[in-house]
Design a protein around this motif. Structure first.
Motif, mmCIF file in Angstrom:
data_model
loop_
_atom_site.group_PDB
_atom_site.id
_atom_site.type_symbol
_atom_site.label_atom_id
_atom_site.label_comp_id
_atom_site.label_asym_id
_atom_site.label_seq_id
_atom_site.Cartn_x
_atom_site.Cartn_y
_atom_site.Cartn_z
ATOM 1 N N ARG A 236 0.870 -1.242 0.051
ATOM 2 C CA ARG A 236 -0.042 -0.096 -0.082
ATOM 3 C C ARG A 236 0.689 1.423 0.116
ATOM 4 O O ARG A 236 0.478 2.215 -0.760
ATOM 5 N N PRO A 312 -10.783 3.534 -14.297
ATOM 6 C CA PRO A 312 -11.328 5.175 -13.984
ATOM 7 C C PRO A 312 -10.915 6.007 -15.155
ATOM 8 O O PRO A 312 -9.481 5.925 -15.645
ATOM 9 N N SER A 402 -5.884 12.153 -7.262
ATOM 10 C CA SER A 402 -6.973 11.771 -6.560
ATOM 11 C C SER A 402 -7.426 10.261 -7.216
ATOM 12 O O SER A 402 -7.712 9.362 -6.271
ATOM 13 N N THR A 403 -7.653 10.206 -8.578
ATOM 14 C CA THR A 403 -8.221 9.017 -9.087
ATOM 15 C C THR A 403 -7.082 7.928 -9.050
ATOM 16 O O THR A 403 -7.614 6.849 -8.760
ATOM 17 N N ALA A 405 -4.778 7.405 -6.522
ATOM 18 C CA ALA A 405 -5.016 7.136 -4.961
ATOM 19 C C ALA A 405 -6.220 6.204 -4.956
ATOM 20 O O ALA A 405 -6.128 5.051 -4.148
ATOM 21 N N GLU A 406 -7.387 6.496 -5.403
ATOM 22 C CA GLU A 406 -8.417 5.668 -5.242
ATOM 23 C C GLU A 406 -8.315 4.386 -5.906
ATOM 24 O O GLU A 406 -8.661 3.352 -5.134
ATOM 25 N N LEU A 407 -7.892 4.233 -7.136
ATOM 26 C CA LEU A 407 -7.529 3.072 -7.993
ATOM 27 C C LEU A 407 -6.558 2.338 -7.066
ATOM 28 O O LEU A 407 -6.847 0.744 -6.742
ATOM 29 N N ALA A 409 -6.011 2.256 -3.883
ATOM 30 C CA ALA A 409 -6.699 1.709 -2.476
ATOM 31 C C ALA A 409 -7.632 0.532 -2.528
ATOM 32 O O ALA A 409 -7.598 -0.361 -2.121
ATOM 33 N N LEU A 410 -8.671 0.804 -3.864
ATOM 34 C CA LEU A 410 -9.310 -0.146 -4.116
ATOM 35 C C LEU A 410 -8.766 -1.521 -4.358
ATOM 36 O O LEU A 410 -9.243 -2.530 -4.039
ATOM 37 N N ARG A 411 -7.876 -1.381 -5.456
ATOM 38 C CA ARG A 411 -7.222 -2.644 -5.729
ATOM 39 C C ARG A 411 -6.437 -3.484 -4.823
ATOM 40 O O ARG A 411 -6.435 -4.701 -4.519
#
Length: 479
Positions: A236, A312, A402-403, A405-407, A409-411
């Protein structure tokens, strides 16, 4: 009661210890000659056989290897050399040969070559009873079965043997000796089974194995869980840094493109930015997949598959380049002033010329002023567009960050869920295998406990009876 001495002995023992199995031996009219190596056993056997052929017809003189399985001799002739003192190992050899025979005669051989044979005979008379009290009354004679000169000297041995075999009590004493060996062996076996030294060692080993299985099970489970959490946390952090670094790299590349922007590239710049943002998302997604695959490989788990969901999209939108009317008007005014100033300055250079050249110079100054005005307006507009594009690129890459970071985190969360489920399944499989192993060890431990209890019961029931019978047998033997 029967007159057979063997039957009388069997009946006596059966009366004290009913159910005890009798000695499984077959008594024969055989004289066994035995002794340590190089004591002259074979020579004594041959000479004694020749001598007894006339005196005791029907009797055989044999060595230990000539006895059939289960056959025991009526008398044992124990031969030792006059060249060496009797040793404990020699006594053990006699003990094995005379286990079922009470008639034992000791012979010191090679007395023709060793004059100190009487001293060796006295040593044998002292050593043998110390090894086993049953040999305290053994008769010892000297012999020379194969002398260098003269006839064999074994008359004393033959006379002693014939004398003892002629005793009417030989059969009874031999049977008592067989029973003594049988009862002692059974008592030792029952006592040994009850003590279960080997079984206790096996039980201790099984307990250690059981504890080790439980310990390894706990350790392996904890180690895998800790390793998974550690690797996921590390992934992470590393993937977050990788996404930020990739976003910063894209921001730098686009900023450099904006700094070198020309009006001819303005129309295609938006599409270029969209492509670069999509490429960055794909690169980060591939980096996440590779990193998570490495984590799964390190933990010995199945590789995490790539996400099936669509990647995304970063909506960059259009840069705000069109709404600038007031700024354009101000720029034109500023350019006109700057161009007028340039034209006025140049016109003074032509003021002292003749009228015709002066008029031409004025026209040229006006043209130059207009050109400067147009240049200033265009340059100011381009710089303004670059500034707007730079801010727009910053906002767009911020959205990209931001996109990403979200990618990431979700993965990572999805991978952690998948790997945790697989790890739980593996732990369950190993727990089942460990439980089966422990169950097997517990069954064997229970079997040993039951066997120990049975052996203790047999000892408590049979050992006192066997020992009473053994005491009576030894009492009849005079021991």
């Amino acid at each position: 009661m029967t007159d057979d001495p063997v039957d009388r002995v069997d009946a006596l023992v059966a009366q004290i210890a009913p159910g005890v199995r009798p000695p499984a031996v077959r008594r024969s009219e055989v004289v066994l000659v035995t002794g340590p190596w190089l004591a002259g056993v074979s020579a004594v056997a041959v000479a004694l056989a020749d001598l007894l052929a006339d005196r005791l017809p029907g009797w055989r003189v044999v060595e230990a290897t000539d006895l059939a399985p289960g056959e025991v001799a009526t008398a044992v002739v124990f031969v030792v050399s006059a060249a060496a003192a009797l040793a404990q190992s020699d006594c053990a050899l006699l003990d094995a040969a005379a286990a079922h025979t009470d008639v034992v005669i000791g012979v010191v051989s090679k007395i023709d070559a060793h004059h100190q044979w009487r001293e060796m005979q006295e040593v044998a008379r002292e050593v043998l009873p110390e090894y086993a009290p049953r040999y305290r009354d053994v008769a010892w004679v000297g012999a020379a079965a194969a002398p260098a000169r003269g006839e064999p000297l074994i008359d004393d041995l033959a006379a002693e043997l014939i004398n003892q075999l002629g005793d009417s009590d030989v059969q009874r004493r031999n049977r008592l000796r067989s029973w003594e060996f049988q009862l002692r062996t059974d008592a030792d076996r029952i006592d040994r089974n009850a003590r279960a030294d080997g079984r206790r060692a096996r039980v201790a080993l099984l307990q250690e194995q059981r504890d080790e299985v439980l310990r390894q099970r706990r350790l392996s489970k904890s180690e895998r869980v800790i390793a998974l959490r550690s690797r996921i946390a590390t992934a992470r952090v590393q993937l977050g840094y990788f996404a930020r670094k990739r976003c910063a790299s894209v921001r730098g590349e686009l900023a450099e493109d904006v700094a070198n922007m020309t009006r001819s590239r303005l129309d295609e710049f938006t599409d270029y930015v969209d492509d670069r943002l999509a490429e960055a998302v794909v690169e980060v997604d591939e980096g996440v997949t590779e990193q998570l695959a490495d984590v799964a490989h390190e933990l010995g788990l199945s590789a995490v598959p790539a996400s099936d969901a669509a990647l995304p999209q970063v909506e960059a939108g259009e840069p705000p380049l069109s709404s600038r009317r007031l700024e354009t008007q101000l720029t034109i005014l500023f350019g006109m002033g700057f161009g007028g100033g340039v034209a006025l300055t140049l016109s003074r250079l032509f003021a002292h010329l003749a009228p015709v050249p002066a008029a031409a110079g004025a026209v040229a100054c006006v043209a130059i002023g207009v050109a400067v005005t147009v240049w200033v307006v265009r340059i100011r507009g381009l710089l303004r567009d670059r500034a707007v594009l730079d801010r727009w690129v910053g906002e767009t890459t911020g959205a990209l960050g931001s996109t990403l970071a979200e990618l990431v985190a979700l993965r990572v969360v999805a991978a952690e869920t998948t790997l945790t489920a697989e790890l739980a399944e593996r732990n369950e499989t190993e727990a089942t295998a460990a439980a089966d192993r422990i169950a097997g060890l517990d069954r064997e431990l229970a079997e040993h406990a039951a066997a120990t209890a049975r052996a203790a019961t047999v000892r408590d029931r049979q050992l006192p009876m066997l020992r009473r019978a053994l005491e009576n047998v030894r009492a009849d033997l005079g021991e």
